[in-house]
Design a protein around this motif. Structure first.
Motif, PDB file in Angstrom:
ATOM      1  N   GLU A  37       0.843  -1.195   0.000  1.00 39.42           N
ATOM      2  CA  GLU A  37       0.000   0.000   0.000  1.00 39.42           C
ATOM      3  C   GLU A  37       0.880   1.246   0.000  1.00 39.42           C
ATOM      4  N   ASP A  38       0.738   2.040  -1.012  1.00 43.23           N
ATOM      5  CA  ASP A  38       1.604   3.201  -1.205  1.00 43.23           C
ATOM      6  C   ASP A  38       1.555   4.145   0.001  1.00 43.23           C
ATOM      7  N   GLY A  39       2.726   4.386   0.600  1.00 43.81           N
ATOM      8  CA  GLY A  39       2.842   5.352   1.691  1.00 43.81           C
ATOM      9  C   GLY A  39       2.435   4.866   3.056  1.00 43.81           C
ATOM     10  N   LEU A  40       2.073   3.582   3.196  1.00 49.77           N
ATOM     11  CA  LEU A  40       1.598   3.087   4.487  1.00 49.77           C
ATOM     12  C   LEU A  40       2.758   2.894   5.457  1.00 49.77           C
ATOM     13  N   VAL A  41       2.675   3.591   6.594  1.00 44.65           N
ATOM     14  CA  VAL A  41       3.614   3.447   7.699  1.00 44.65           C
ATOM     15  C   VAL A  41       2.848   2.790   8.847  1.00 44.65           C
ATOM     16  N   ILE A  42       3.499   1.871   9.546  1.00 47.03           N
ATOM     17  CA  ILE A  42       2.777   1.107  10.560  1.00 47.03           C
ATOM     18  C   ILE A  42       3.546   1.079  11.876  1.00 47.03           C
ATOM     19  N   ILE A  43       2.787   1.127  12.968  1.00 44.30           N
ATOM     20  CA  ILE A  43       3.315   0.946  14.317  1.00 44.30           C
ATOM     21  C   ILE A  43       2.459  -0.107  14.999  1.00 44.30           C
ATOM     22  N   SER A  44       3.096  -1.039  15.689  1.00 46.89           N
ATOM     23  CA  SER A  44       2.386  -2.009  16.526  1.00 46.89           C
ATOM     24  C   SER A  44       3.009  -1.931  17.908  1.00 46.89           C
ATOM     25  N   ALA A  45       2.270  -1.353  18.864  1.00 51.03           N
ATOM     26  CA  ALA A  45       2.838  -1.123  20.200  1.00 51.03           C
ATOM     27  C   ALA A  45       1.723  -0.858  21.197  1.00 51.03           C
ATOM     28  N   ARG A  46       2.000  -1.139  22.457  1.00 54.39           N
ATOM     29  CA  ARG A  46       1.068  -0.770  23.520  1.00 54.39           C
ATOM     30  C   ARG A  46       0.992   0.745  23.638  1.00 54.39           C
ATOM     31  N   TYR A  47      -0.182   1.226  24.081  1.00 61.19           N
ATOM     32  CA  TYR A  47      -0.300   2.640  24.431  1.00 61.19           C
ATOM     33  C   TYR A  47       0.362   2.814  25.790  1.00 61.19           C
ATOM     34  N   ASP A  48       1.618   3.183  25.757  1.00 68.36           N
ATOM     35  CA  ASP A  48       2.432   3.270  26.965  1.00 68.36           C
ATOM     36  C   ASP A  48       3.463   4.358  26.749  1.00 68.36           C
ATOM     37  N   LYS A  49       3.766   5.089  27.790  1.00 69.25           N
ATOM     38  CA  LYS A  49       4.720   6.204  27.668  1.00 69.25           C
ATOM     39  C   LYS A  49       6.074   5.752  27.143  1.00 69.25           C
ATOM     40  N   THR A  50       6.506   4.544  27.535  1.00 70.55           N
ATOM     41  CA  THR A  50       7.834   4.087  27.113  1.00 70.55           C
ATOM     42  C   THR A  50       7.906   3.830  25.609  1.00 70.55           C
ATOM     43  N   LYS A  51       6.759   3.669  24.957  1.00 64.10           N
ATOM     44  CA  LYS A  51       6.754   3.417  23.515  1.00 64.10           C
ATOM     45  C   LYS A  51       6.890   4.710  22.707  1.00 64.10           C
ATOM     46  N   GLN A  52       6.637   5.865  23.331  1.00 61.21           N
ATOM     47  CA  GLN A  52       6.855   7.186  22.706  1.00 61.21           C
ATOM     48  C   GLN A  52       6.204   7.300  21.328  1.00 61.21           C
ATOM     49  N   ILE A  53       4.986   6.782  21.214  1.00 59.68           N
ATOM     50  CA  ILE A  53       4.283   6.800  19.935  1.00 59.68           C
ATOM     51  C   ILE A  53       4.069   8.227  19.448  1.00 59.68           C
ATOM     52  N   ASP A  54       3.997   9.174  20.390  1.00 65.77           N
ATOM     53  CA  ASP A  54       3.811  10.576  20.002  1.00 65.77           C
ATOM     54  C   ASP A  54       4.961  11.078  19.133  1.00 65.77           C
ATOM     55  N   HIS A  55       6.162  10.523  19.292  1.00 67.31           N
ATOM     56  CA  HIS A  55       7.288  10.915  18.439  1.00 67.31           C
ATOM     57  C   HIS A  55       6.979  10.593  16.983  1.00 67.31           C
ATOM     58  N   ALA A  56       6.474   9.391  16.756  1.00 64.00           N
ATOM     59  CA  ALA A  56       6.162   8.983  15.382  1.00 64.00           C
ATOM     60  C   ALA A  56       5.028   9.819  14.803  1.00 64.00           C
ATOM     61  N   ILE A  57       4.016  10.105  15.617  1.00 63.75           N
ATOM     62  CA  ILE A  57       2.896  10.918  15.138  1.00 63.75           C
ATOM     63  C   ILE A  57       3.382  12.298  14.701  1.00 63.75           C
TER      64      ILE A  57
END
Length: 508
Positions: A326-346
């Protein structure tokens, strides 16, 4: 030899460590080792969620209480049919509201497992006081009775006792609780009719595992996949038994009590500092091993990855075509947890999307509701809902499918062990861009060969590198093809050889 893996519990949103236990189970079964997984913490849903994620392996799962109550082998029955037949003459049933009411005003409420099997029935007085609950094993029989009393400090009820029943419906195990939900005492009537008393569940766990090893009647390789140091410390006594070799699996580093800005301390401090009390410690990477060797005996520390690839995985990998992704698809698989720092990727994707509009991000996982709300707020504030989505929880097969559809995987955690998501991404021919952290990323990702390793917490470079990669997709496709080297490095034969070496050494 019989292998026993002692894990914590199973839930809808499984940790990577629990998926790793499943992969190890498959590996041992492939090599004709009789293996059992035992959950150490009581949750009524343990068996259901294990079956939900690993349906082909359900017969290899035991809850700790199956051992203590003699319910290791039970046939499946229809719990709802029996419950309805026993109560329909006395109660009027409203199946839509899941409530049954008697003429004198007392009533029952029930709950179901996600697959609609009867899970629990709550008994209320006509004054709405919760009196008792009956809990049904996923296999369909009444397994537990819980009794309640009014909390002296308020209106809410608290659990007074929890009784676990044997196949004859008799109580053989009872937990007694204080009004603040602490264990007061545990009584267990064993198969010889003797009642033994315990002050904490760790002591009960030791007794149950000793009893189970006696039932096995063979040498036991027991591997602890536990995160509580007090439990790991208590279980060390099992290693003194002639038929048990006790191994501790070290997953991640532990940072909960590490002040911000201070060096991260190695977790599992007790087994690391007391390695002589165990037959061995397993680490996931060589980097981790070198850190542990500062404290532990070298002949007791083994490096074994928690995942591996078989011939089917290789065939699945080879069938994936870059042109089908899928063109341009970026994926993350992780718990919603502060240590995962998902906000950085967003934040990185929000910036990158301005230059490369085809970039869109899917975030798969569950966990802390507050973290989820914070992530959604960032997405809402930047009006990014069209191209950044919190997808929630899915099963492992669908997760593998989405990995295979994606063109880039992102990992921005503070710390890891040896992330399962890297294995899944490489299986799907999906390159990763990851913070170069302890531990794991550099074990799987060779920088600029099958992915990118970048300085931790550099959101600006993360964003600019995403732009470069998607504006020159030939680089990503090149990384994708090089993922085949990962499958060779972590092939089944290579990982099993390490396990064979461990088994020979600890049982010598």
């Amino acid at each position: 030899m019989h292998a026993v893996f002692v894990n914590t519990f199973y839930a809808h949103n499984l940790s990577g460590a629990s998926f790793a236990v499943d992969r190890r189970l498959q590996l041992f079964l492939h090599h004709k080792i009789e293996t059992t997984i035992i959950s150490a913490d009581y949750y009524l849903t343990n068996r259901y969620y294990f079956h939900y994620h690993f349906p082909e392996l359900s017969q290899h799962f035991l809850d700790l209480h199956d051992i203590l109550t003699g319910n290791i082998e039970r046939d499946e029955v229809d719990a709802w049919l029996q419950f309805y037949e026993e109560n329909s003459a006395f109660y009027s049933f409203d199946t839509n509201k899941k409530i049954a009411t008697a003429q004198n005003g007392v009533y029952l409420r029930w709950h179901n497992y996600d697959d609609d099997r009867l899970m629990s029935v709550y008994h209320y007085s006509k004054s709405n006081k919760l009196l008792r609950s009956d809990e049904y094993d996923w296999r369909g029989y009444l397994a537990v009775r819980v009794y309640y009393a009014a909390n002296p400090n308020g209106d809410q009820s608290y659990v007074v006792s929890r009784e676990h029943l044997n196949p004859d419906g008799q109580t053989v195990l009872t937990y007694h609780f204080t009004s603040d939900s602490q264990i007061r005492r545990i009584d267990w009537k064993n198969s010889a009719g003797q009642t033994k008393y315990f002050n904490q569940k760790n002591d009960l766990l030791v007794a149950a595992l000793k009893y189970y090893s006696m039932l096995i009647g063979d040498e036991v390789l027991m591997i602890l996949d536990l995160f509580h140091s007090d439990t790991i410390a208590k279980l060390q006594s099992l290693n003194t038994l002639d038929n048990i070799c006790l191994i501790v699996q070290l997953h991640n580093i532990q940072v909960k009590n590490t002040p911000e800005g201070s060096p991260t301390r190695i977790g599992y401090s007790y087994p690391v500092l007391n390695s002589e009390n165990y037959s061995g410690l397993i680490v996931l990477t060589e980097h981790q091993r070198q850190d542990v060797l500062a404290f532990a005996d070298s002949d007791r520390v083994f490096t074994i990855a928690e995942n591996w690839y078989d011939e089917h995985d290789v065939a699945t990998h080879d069938a994936i075509k870059w042109s089908d992704k899928e063109d341009g698809l970026v994926i993350i698989s992780a718990r919603y947890d502060k240590t995962k720092q998902i906000d950085h990727a967003i934040k990185a994707v929000i910036t990158a999307h301005e230059r490369t509009p085809n970039i869109h991000l899917e975030i798969w996982g569950g966990g802390n509701d507050n973290v989820q709300k914070e992530l959604q707020q960032i997405i809402d504030t930047h009006q990014a809902n069209e191209y950044i989505k919190l997808m929630g929880i899915t099963d492992n097969q669908h997760m593998k499918y989405r990995f295979a559809q994606a063109q880039l995987h992102v990992l921005v955690s503070k710390n890891e062990g040896l992330p399962m998501v890297f294995f899944e991404a490489q299986l799907g021919k999906t390159p990763s861009i990851s913070y170069d952290i302890d531990y794991g990323p550099s074990e799987i990702i060779t920088n600029r060969v099958n992915g990118d390793l970048i300085a931790a917490n550099d959101i600006t470079y993360l964003s600019s590198r995403m732009i470069e990669l998607f504006q020159n997709s030939g680089t990503l496709e090149h990384y994708s093809e090089n993922s085949s080297q990962t499958l060779i490095k972590f092939c089944e034969e290579a990982i099993w050889q390490k396990w064979e070496n461990l088994i020979k050494q600890v049982f010598r």
